[in-house]
Design an enzyme around this catalytic site. Structure first.
Site, short mmCIF file in Angstrom:
data_model
loop_
_atom_site.label_atom_id
_atom_site.label_comp_id
_atom_site.label_asym_id
_atom_site.label_seq_id
_atom_site.Cartn_x
_atom_site.Cartn_y
_atom_site.Cartn_z
N GLU A 177 0.84 -1.19 0.00
CA GLU A 177 0.00 0.00 0.00
C GLU A 177 0.88 1.25 0.00
OE1 GLU A 177 -3.91 1.38 2.52
OE2 GLU A 177 -2.23 0.57 3.67
N LYS A 216 -8.69 3.48 -2.60
CA LYS A 216 -9.27 2.86 -1.41
C LYS A 216 -10.60 3.55 -1.09
CE LYS A 216 -7.73 1.62 3.29
NZ LYS A 216 -6.58 1.76 4.21
N CYS A 233 -5.32 -2.85 2.31
CA CYS A 233 -5.39 -2.81 3.78
C CYS A 233 -6.76 -3.26 4.31
CB CYS A 233 -5.02 -1.40 4.24
SG CYS A 233 -4.37 -1.28 5.92
#
EC number: 4.2.1.66
Length: 356
Positions: A55, A137, A172
């Protein structure tokens, strides 16, 4: 709708995938691009056909606002903003060209700069050097919200076709977003890259278990088992020098060097790689073949033989519906509303007005 996958789950061709565990070049866009290209070339030389990165590998994961108040973090965050990478940029073009020359497919996590705003982004770049998928995200986690914006609706489309199978991506704690995962599985991924932050041993300095490297790895392992797909789990390493640069020293949740927990999972959840030192930079490799997916889905295919879509399904509503549950049957919907109204009104008649 009947599904025909190409390559199919009966394909016994073996190919190599790679999971990156590395320290970013903190707060340095150009240095981060150089290191990314070096890793691509290294993994390609080892025969990898799919390479996963952590990430926001460029310019590194900012634990900074977790470990500082905003005033103290701001000097780092300004540099972070300045060294984040636009999607359409000479830096991204260099990475795309490197992917094409190496004849590989990658999923790269980066802090995307769009104007003055930042997003936790991933791109899937295929072996022709094209960006096959760009996503953000959908919901930054906790203190991430002080830096990054939400991903747009198109970010739920996160699976693309490659010559080696359908390749997906998650960032994540998207691994524990149930509805996002359901939509993800509905795109029939066969392999996915889980891009992760640096995370540390359970309960370090009183930290909650859920932020540990062990918990993070288990979240990716669950996606592999739940969806019946190979998982390429990628994360950062943080040295003491890197921690100093990012103002992470002194915060009790961290130990340096550390942060790593990279692993490659099979579709049954078994680790295909040996554990590695959390403070060591390494690229992990595994030889995989898609026919192993059928071994799992013969037992439980949550998009097929182990589903009840007549009872439960996810409706994508383009941001117009805030309710977590809706009933297709009008009578059930009406009964649900009546029940909720009863809950909302419960006890109202017993409230004694204050005499003050």
């Amino acid at each position: 709708m009947p599904i025909s996958l190409n390559p199919s789950h009966s394909n016994t061709q073996t190919f190599k995938v790679a999971a990156v565990q590395a320290e970013p070049v903190w707060l340095d866009l150009q240095g981060g691009v150089e290191k990314t290209i070096r890793i691509i070339n290294e993994a390609a030389a080892e025969g990898a056909k799919i390479i996963g990165f952590p990430e926001v590998f460029i310019p590194g994961y900012p634990w900074t606002p977790w470990a500082n108040n905003f005033v103290d973090a701001q000097v780092v965050l300004k540099k972070y903003q300045a060294n984040s990478m636009p999607l359409h940029s000479p830096e991204m073009d260099r990475i795309r060209e490197a992917v094409k020359e190496a004849d590989v497919n990658i999923v790269l996590g980066f802090s995307e700069r769009d104007g003055s705003s930042l997003y936790i982004a991933q791109v899937t770049i295929t072996s022709d050097g094209k960006i096959a998928n760009h996503r953000r995200k959908i919901k930054p986690t906790h203190y991430e919200k002080t830096i990054f914006g939400d991903g747009s609706a198109q970010s739920i489309y996160n699976v693309v076709q490659t010559p080696y199978g359908r390749l997906g991506s998650l960032n994540c704690w998207e691994h524990i977003q149930p509805w996002l995962k359901t939509h993800f599985y509905s795109q029939y991924p066969q392999i996915f890259v889980g891009g992760w932050w640096p995370a540390f041993p359970p309960h370090t300095g009183g930290s909650p278990y859920i932020v540990s490297g062990e918990a993070s790895s288990r979240m990716s392992q669950l996606v592999s088992m739940e969806g019946g797909l190979f998982g390429i789990v990628c994360c950062h390493v943080v040295s003491e020098a890197g921690a100093r640069k990012m103002r992470m020293l002194g915060f009790p949740w961290f130990t340096f060097p550390g942060g790593g927990f990279s692993v490659i999972y099979g579709p049954d959840g078994a680790a295909l790689t040996d554990p590695v030192d959390p403070g060591k930079e390494v690229v992990l490799y595994a030889n995989i073949s898609l026919d192993k997916i059928d071994d799992v889905k013969l037992v439980a295919d949550i998009m097929g033989n182990y589903s009840r879509f007549d009872l439960f399904h996810t409706t994508v509503v383009n941001g117009k519906n805030w309710k977590p549950v809706a009933y297709g049957d009008p009578d059930e919907q009406a009964a649900s509303k009546a029940q909720q109204a009863e809950i909302d009104n419960a006890g109202k008649g017993s409230i004694v007005p204050s005499k003050l």
